[in-house]
Design an enzyme around this catalytic site. Sequence first.
Site, PDB file in Angstrom:
ATOM      1  N   CYS A   1      -2.343  11.157   0.321  1.00 50.11           N
ATOM      2  CA  CYS A   1      -1.893   9.796   0.187  1.00 50.11           C
ATOM      3  C   CYS A   1      -0.563  10.188  -0.332  1.00 50.11           C
ATOM      4  CB  CYS A   1      -2.631   9.303  -1.241  1.00 50.11           C
ATOM      5  SG  CYS A   1      -4.424   8.733  -0.750  1.00 50.11           S
TER       6      CYS A   1
ATOM      7  N   LYS B   1       0.814  -1.030   0.070  1.00 51.33           N
ATOM      8  CA  LYS B   1       0.059  -0.198  -0.096  1.00 51.33           C
ATOM      9  C   LYS B   1       0.920   1.325   0.062  1.00 51.33           C
ATOM     10  CE  LYS B   1      -3.164   3.045   0.393  1.00 51.33           C
ATOM     11  NZ  LYS B   1      -4.123   3.250  -0.611  1.00 51.33           N
TER      12      LYS B   1
END
Length: 478
Positions: free
Chosen positions: A290, A232
Amino acid sequence: MKSKLQSIIDRRGPIRNIGVVGMGYVGIPAAVLFADASEFEFVRGFQRDSSSSGYKIAMLNRGESPLKGEEPGLEELLGRVVGAGKFRCTPDFSEIAECDAVTLAIQTPFKDPKDLIPDFSALIEGLRQVGRHLTEGTLVVLESTVTPGTTAGMAREILEEESGLVAGEDFALAHAPERVMVGRLLRNIREHDRIVGGIDEVSTARAIELYRPVLTTGKIIPMTATAAEVTKTAENAFRDLQIAAVNQLALHCEAMGVNVYDVRTGIDSLKGEGITRAILWPGAGVGGHCLTKDSWHLERGAQVLGRASLWYPHGAESIFGVARTINEFMPRHMVHLTLKGLERAGKSPKGAKVALLGWAFIQNSDDTRNTPSEPYLAAMEETGAEVKVHDPFVESYPGIEISHDLEETLAGADVITIFTGHHHYASLDPIRAKELSGKEHPVIVDGRNVVDPDAFIRAGFVYKGIGRGDKNSHPIQQ
Ligand code: SAJ
């Protein structure tokens, strides 16, 4: 020989009752999709009844989504599962004891990326709540983006400490990172492949049982919990790296008098099996929640988990750290282009009026998290310039006045700086913009390659653009 955990899980039977901790833009779609699956009986959304977000409890139980912005299908699905009695939001964490599986979808920002210390306080609080009411055979899954090593490390320790149970023996533990993007939450969960990583095989298998029913075209990709955490953080670190590479190329092209967009078109033309180049777009900077943090989570994981065995070419910094440095530099480069443009126009930055177009971190959105416009504004104000901000999508931002009137923002401007590629700015008319500025040679700094340089140069503007080495020293038209 069956493990103790497998025997406990077999006695417990299939997952029927699910708990989702954290009613945010990750937890809410996840909860309603679990509730909509016929394999599961009942889903609880756990939400602290805090002053800032306790209001969500009643809203969700009325079938109303507290999420801002358009989320196709979400409100209708929420209404359906609430109406069918398959979903309820509650602040009573003792009901965790009724759940066969509990997922945690809680934000993990960095206090200050420089010191690589993430702010895990909300996640720790959620883990303590789950641990206090954990029962034998429950599956616990972290969905938040975390530093590699967190699931099998800190999360496991907290859950064991609070419950007195042992992970991998008495309860299952896994990491299944969210990959959702605002505006396509339900679609992303159903259609993206889902990374599922347990601390052991039994945990992985139990987590696959939980996620398989909500996937439509997405497939399950099983691995270990730590590999899932690295996947991730690295998938975003790679995107950040790709953007940094084309930003670096843009800076080189400016220095070499070349149009980076021609070069990009050339490079992108190389297509075919195994030779295609993943060249992205240069710009005024990289914002969002992010890419601005996930590289630091990855780096911290390598430092903490890797410990002494971590090794780079002598004295070299990690390429992901260098990428962050380049992307964080771009707003400063926009300041440099602005000051160079004012110099060419014979104007001092002190008292100069700057029309800053775009406050959202991404085009055609109202999302302002970690916007690169903010460091640009601060740096320009430090030079004594007066900056007025325009953004057609952003309602408000603490401490910043955001105008929705483009002409009012352009009035009297010595500089027009385009920071966000909102579609509104593509139709900026050079003649009208010059009239509104009232200046002989106003400056335009294009951070997203939105306008036609020649049209503005012909109108008498001093033009500067990211990567536009072919135009940045153009003759000024009288
Ligand atoms: N940006 C560039 N050049 C590019 C692409 C983006 O400068 O070529 C800038 C944008 O202007 C923005 C920032 O980077 O300021 C981030 O843009 P983004 O498109 O990566 O959007 P995010 O931050 O919302 O990234 C999310 C991530 N999704 C998840 O973590 C689940 C990312 O993995 C996705 O690839 C991305 O959305 C996406 O593709 O939409």
